[in-house]
Design a protein around this motif. Sequence first.
Motif, PDB file in Angstrom:
ATOM      1  N   ASN A 285       8.391  -3.210  -6.821  1.00 35.17           N
ATOM      2  CA  ASN A 285       8.443  -3.298  -5.358  1.00 35.17           C
ATOM      3  C   ASN A 285       7.295  -2.540  -4.693  1.00 35.17           C
ATOM      4  O   ASN A 285       7.264  -2.381  -3.478  1.00 35.17           O
ATOM      5  CB  ASN A 285       9.791  -2.727  -4.878  1.00 35.17           C
ATOM      6  CG  ASN A 285      10.144  -3.173  -3.480  1.00 35.17           C
ATOM      7  OD1 ASN A 285       9.833  -4.301  -3.076  1.00 35.17           O
ATOM      8  ND2 ASN A 285      10.771  -2.300  -2.716  1.00 35.17           N
ATOM      9  N   TYR A 286       6.335  -2.064  -5.524  1.00 33.70           N
ATOM     10  CA  TYR A 286       5.284  -1.172  -5.025  1.00 33.70           C
ATOM     11  C   TYR A 286       4.440  -1.827  -3.925  1.00 33.70           C
ATOM     12  O   TYR A 286       4.225  -1.257  -2.858  1.00 33.70           O
ATOM     13  CB  TYR A 286       4.392  -0.752  -6.197  1.00 33.70           C
ATOM     14  CG  TYR A 286       3.390   0.323  -5.887  1.00 33.70           C
ATOM     15  CD1 TYR A 286       3.782   1.662  -5.786  1.00 33.70           C
ATOM     16  CD2 TYR A 286       2.043   0.020  -5.717  1.00 33.70           C
ATOM     17  CE1 TYR A 286       2.861   2.662  -5.524  1.00 33.70           C
ATOM     18  CE2 TYR A 286       1.109   1.008  -5.453  1.00 33.70           C
ATOM     19  CZ  TYR A 286       1.532   2.320  -5.360  1.00 33.70           C
ATOM     20  OH  TYR A 286       0.604   3.308  -5.087  1.00 33.70           O
ATOM     21  N   SER A 287       3.957  -3.036  -4.183  1.00 28.68           N
ATOM     22  CA  SER A 287       3.104  -3.720  -3.202  1.00 28.68           C
ATOM     23  C   SER A 287       3.837  -3.943  -1.892  1.00 28.68           C
ATOM     24  O   SER A 287       3.274  -3.779  -0.807  1.00 28.68           O
ATOM     25  CB  SER A 287       2.616  -5.058  -3.766  1.00 28.68           C
ATOM     26  OG  SER A 287       1.734  -4.865  -4.836  1.00 28.68           O
ATOM     27  N   ASN A 288       5.088  -4.323  -1.986  1.00 27.76           N
ATOM     28  CA  ASN A 288       5.875  -4.577  -0.779  1.00 27.76           C
ATOM     29  C   ASN A 288       6.061  -3.304   0.037  1.00 27.76           C
ATOM     30  O   ASN A 288       5.987  -3.315   1.275  1.00 27.76           O
ATOM     31  CB  ASN A 288       7.229  -5.173  -1.174  1.00 27.76           C
ATOM     32  CG  ASN A 288       7.949  -5.785   0.010  1.00 27.76           C
ATOM     33  OD1 ASN A 288       7.334  -6.433   0.856  1.00 27.76           O
ATOM     34  ND2 ASN A 288       9.248  -5.579   0.077  1.00 27.76           N
ATOM     35  N   VAL A 289       6.300  -2.183  -0.642  1.00 25.82           N
ATOM     36  CA  VAL A 289       6.453  -0.894   0.043  1.00 25.82           C
ATOM     37  C   VAL A 289       5.171  -0.526   0.787  1.00 25.82           C
ATOM     38  O   VAL A 289       5.200  -0.084   1.944  1.00 25.82           O
ATOM     39  CB  VAL A 289       6.841   0.212  -0.964  1.00 25.82           C
ATOM     40  CG1 VAL A 289       6.730   1.599  -0.329  1.00 25.82           C
ATOM     41  CG2 VAL A 289       8.256  -0.013  -1.475  1.00 25.82           C
ATOM     42  N   TYR A 291       2.799  -2.548   1.818  1.00 33.13           N
ATOM     43  CA  TYR A 291       2.590  -3.480   2.932  1.00 33.13           C
ATOM     44  C   TYR A 291       3.408  -3.042   4.144  1.00 33.13           C
ATOM     45  O   TYR A 291       2.892  -2.970   5.268  1.00 33.13           O
ATOM     46  CB  TYR A 291       2.969  -4.891   2.505  1.00 33.13           C
ATOM     47  CG  TYR A 291       3.009  -5.863   3.669  1.00 33.13           C
ATOM     48  CD1 TYR A 291       1.834  -6.241   4.319  1.00 33.13           C
ATOM     49  CD2 TYR A 291       4.223  -6.374   4.134  1.00 33.13           C
ATOM     50  CE1 TYR A 291       1.868  -7.118   5.401  1.00 33.13           C
ATOM     51  CE2 TYR A 291       4.261  -7.243   5.210  1.00 33.13           C
ATOM     52  CZ  TYR A 291       3.085  -7.610   5.843  1.00 33.13           C
ATOM     53  OH  TYR A 291       3.118  -8.456   6.910  1.00 33.13           O
ATOM     54  N   LYS A 292       4.693  -2.742   3.940  1.00 32.78           N
ATOM     55  CA  LYS A 292       5.556  -2.320   5.046  1.00 32.78           C
ATOM     56  C   LYS A 292       5.107  -0.976   5.622  1.00 32.78           C
ATOM     57  O   LYS A 292       5.206  -0.736   6.831  1.00 32.78           O
ATOM     58  CB  LYS A 292       7.004  -2.229   4.569  1.00 32.78           C
ATOM     59  CG  LYS A 292       7.634  -3.580   4.276  1.00 32.78           C
ATOM     60  CD  LYS A 292       9.088  -3.427   3.844  1.00 32.78           C
ATOM     61  CE  LYS A 292       9.737  -4.792   3.614  1.00 32.78           C
ATOM     62  NZ  LYS A 292      11.154  -4.658   3.181  1.00 32.78           N
ATOM     63  N   PRO A 463      -2.349  -4.035  -0.186  1.00 30.40           N
ATOM     64  CA  PRO A 463      -1.769  -5.217   0.471  1.00 30.40           C
ATOM     65  C   PRO A 463      -1.670  -5.030   1.986  1.00 30.40           C
ATOM     66  O   PRO A 463      -0.653  -4.578   2.502  1.00 30.40           O
ATOM     67  CB  PRO A 463      -0.377  -5.316  -0.167  1.00 30.40           C
ATOM     68  CG  PRO A 463      -0.036  -3.919  -0.552  1.00 30.40           C
ATOM     69  CD  PRO A 463      -1.332  -3.254  -0.937  1.00 30.40           C
ATOM     70  N   ASP A 465      -1.907  -7.517   4.285  1.00 24.72           N
ATOM     71  CA  ASP A 465      -1.163  -8.591   4.932  1.00 24.72           C
ATOM     72  C   ASP A 465      -0.367  -9.325   3.867  1.00 24.72           C
ATOM     73  O   ASP A 465      -0.445  -9.025   2.682  1.00 24.72           O
ATOM     74  CB  ASP A 465      -2.103  -9.551   5.676  1.00 24.72           C
ATOM     75  CG  ASP A 465      -3.196 -10.097   4.776  1.00 24.72           C
ATOM     76  OD1 ASP A 465      -2.864 -10.595   3.680  1.00 24.72           O
ATOM     77  OD2 ASP A 465      -4.383 -10.022   5.176  1.00 24.72           O
ATOM     78  N   ASN A 466       0.422 -10.291   4.287  1.00 21.41           N
ATOM     79  CA  ASN A 466       1.317 -10.985   3.360  1.00 21.41           C
ATOM     80  C   ASN A 466       0.577 -11.653   2.216  1.00 21.41           C
ATOM     81  O   ASN A 466       1.065 -11.734   1.098  1.00 21.41           O
ATOM     82  CB  ASN A 466       2.141 -12.034   4.117  1.00 21.41           C
ATOM     83  CG  ASN A 466       3.276 -11.380   4.890  1.00 21.41           C
ATOM     84  OD1 ASN A 466       3.792 -10.356   4.464  1.00 21.41           O
ATOM     85  ND2 ASN A 466       3.642 -11.951   6.023  1.00 21.41           N
ATOM     86  N   ALA A 469      -0.100  -9.066  -0.438  1.00 17.30           N
ATOM     87  CA  ALA A 469       1.045  -8.360  -1.024  1.00 17.30           C
ATOM     88  C   ALA A 469       1.398  -9.012  -2.349  1.00 17.30           C
ATOM     89  O   ALA A 469       2.228  -9.910  -2.426  1.00 17.30           O
ATOM     90  CB  ALA A 469       2.235  -8.389  -0.071  1.00 17.30           C
ATOM     91  N   MET A 471       2.908  -9.142  -6.014  1.00 20.23           N
ATOM     92  CA  MET A 471       3.967  -8.487  -6.776  1.00 20.23           C
ATOM     93  C   MET A 471       4.008  -9.079  -8.171  1.00 20.23           C
ATOM     94  O   MET A 471       4.070 -10.305  -8.329  1.00 20.23           O
ATOM     95  CB  MET A 471       5.320  -8.675  -6.080  1.00 20.23           C
ATOM     96  CG  MET A 471       6.466  -7.954  -6.795  1.00 20.23           C
ATOM     97  SD  MET A 471       8.037  -8.191  -5.955  1.00 20.23           S
ATOM     98  CE  MET A 471       7.721  -7.332  -4.439  1.00 20.23           C
TER      99      MET A 471
END
Length: 757
Positions: A285-289, A291-292, A463, A465-466, A469, A471
């Motif tokens: 979940n690293y990239s998503n974290v 990005y957020k 990441p 932007d989307n 991101a 994963m």
Amino acid sequence: MFEHKKIQNLNDYFTTLDKRQDKGVYFYRINGYSDEIGQFIKNYYKAAMQSGVIIEGKIPNPDEKNLSYYMEVMGPGFQMNPGFIAYSLERWLPRMNSRQKTDLSAAMYDLLDFMKKSGKTENMLKNSYIKFMCWLYYKFERVVNQAGGNNIPKILYEGNISHYELMLLSALSSAGCDVVLLQYNGDQGYLKTDPMSKWSYSLDINGTKKFPEGFCLAKTRQLIQEEMDIERLYGKKPLLANCTNEWTSKKGLDGIMESTSARGSSQELFYNCYYRINGAEDRFNYSNVLYKFQLGLKNAKRHIVIVNNEIPKPSTDEIAGIKRNNYTKRGQMVTDLASNIKYTANSTLQSIMNKAFVDVVLMEAEKEGANLNKLVNRAVYLLCWLKRYQPVLFQGWKVPDIACFIYLGGCKDKNEAMFIKFLARLPVDVLILCPDLSKKCCLEDTMLCEINYTESLVLGQYPEDNSQAVMGTVAFQAERELDTIMYQESGIYRNKQYAKAGIINLQTMYEEIKILWNEELKYRPGFSTDNGVVSVPVIFAKVSGVKDGEVAKYWQSVKELITEDTILIKNAPYIRSPYNSQIKAFATEFLKNGKLLKAKIKSHSSYKYGILREETQDFILEKLQIMLDKKLIKGTYENGTEYTIISIVLDLPKDIIRLIQKFDFTKKNPKLIYINATEDIISLEDTIITSFLNLAGFDIVFFVPTGYQSIEKYFNSKIMEEHQLGEYLYDLKIPDFGRVKPGSTRTNWFGRIFNLK
């Protein structure tokens, strides 16, 4: 008169008279050194500069001019009584008040009386009295007028004190002065004058040692001056100071996400974060974290700079935009370069930048030592990067704004580390992300807070932007995990797992060459993998003579060593002198102060290795540098041989380059067999190539049936093992090895022992 009292600690010297418990003065001699004593001497020197006397060397005896003036004012009269001395002091030193005059005259009378009781004649007492009076006027006039005041004047004496000097300083101390004697050679000389230590105390502090070689007040004065110069470098002190990390119990991303307005309320501080996060808490979940996280910063209207893998080097235009001069002193350099820092929109921020620049440059100066040029170059990089990122980080800055600088990948060199240190002392949250645990960030800073996780992943781009991101799938991460399990200290290696290697030259018996020749390197003695570097055991040998004179068997033994990855040289020399190559004309441009200019080499139009993988290019240049550093070849850095070495190594034949590119350091290594069956001379160029290939991990064997000297004549030391095989034979014709029949399958005694065929 004032009594000599004992101190509880060295800081007692700096208390005012009304704060001293016994209302006395201090007279100590210092015979040893410690860091505490060194700091005290520096502080006492400063105090004596302000209100006291510093004596470096002896107090000069009165000269004829001094004595003439004394006689003109005071006359030749002398009486051995306190009244006469008090009256004389009033005329000679009129700025003394009545108490000072009374105390000093009583102390001087006691001294003269002591001398009289010791057998001194009336004339000797008179001469001593006149000497004391001249010293008081010409050396201590500024002290006697302050003696006994609430701020006790300080006397600092350096060296071996004489009997008369000690008596006068004792009198001045009794009249209300603190005294310190620095005795670099110990106490023996002093105790000859004052064996019972009646006039002063010896300072006894645990852990003291002999004074450092060359220690003196002149160096102390120089150190104080340097500190004063440094204080001036800062100019106007900023109204705000940094409070880094200590304001919050939250760590990492949560701390940075804290609202800047809620971080603290002091009007004298700005509150920032400074974190390095190694590894990932959850690699899936690293990239998503991330990005957020950056999305949250943008929604909070925070100014953000994100850098991936490297802070791009300053361009020539950026470097040209930094005003600088030639410098001989550190302070001069810092002051002049700091003038490049401009932020006219807010004077407070500019003063913060200036202080951070001075702090960091001085900090780095301690590491660079006396190399001012290196420090200037690094400071210029820092200023270039500041000018580059300043418009984004500090656009419309006002308190309590805190920007955020995110560096994915970590610092690669000292220049980047210095810039990050600088940013962390500004109103900026600094976040260094190192998710790949196999790569280390070189930054070291006491202010840095480090957060460590055990999971590792490769992330090439932050990441933002989307679309960025990225994963990893469960299967991809599982493969990476399996990699870690299988290829870390297991003895199993994936293809091209290592990019660096160092060689170990094996000492073997001749029969072992055949045994080891076709083995994978990991099975050879001495093979290891430590800190990402493979230790490669290689063969580097010369075989002289022909065993039992049996030529056919001799050629059969050579053929058995020829593999698919073997360079076979049958005619000497392989490269003839003089060797002309496209790059030879530029070799002198590629070396400076004994170091290869690798960036310049790689960017040169004649550089032909640019098509190779980057790690292969670095490997070749690293081995070339080692070859130069070790001066393996005679004439290196003596007659220009170093440039021949560079031109040869940077223009190797295509078949050799392909073998280097193919070479996997944990598997079988490439080979070179060089046969010299005639009296032809092996060239310097051949020596350079074979020496380089040895460093590059090739197995190399010279077959010399004549026993003549070959490439060893060009070596500075013996690095090649020699095996004397048997009878020397001359003018042998080297066969076509494709037609040489295999030898007998019957093994010799050595082979039978090891079950070889």
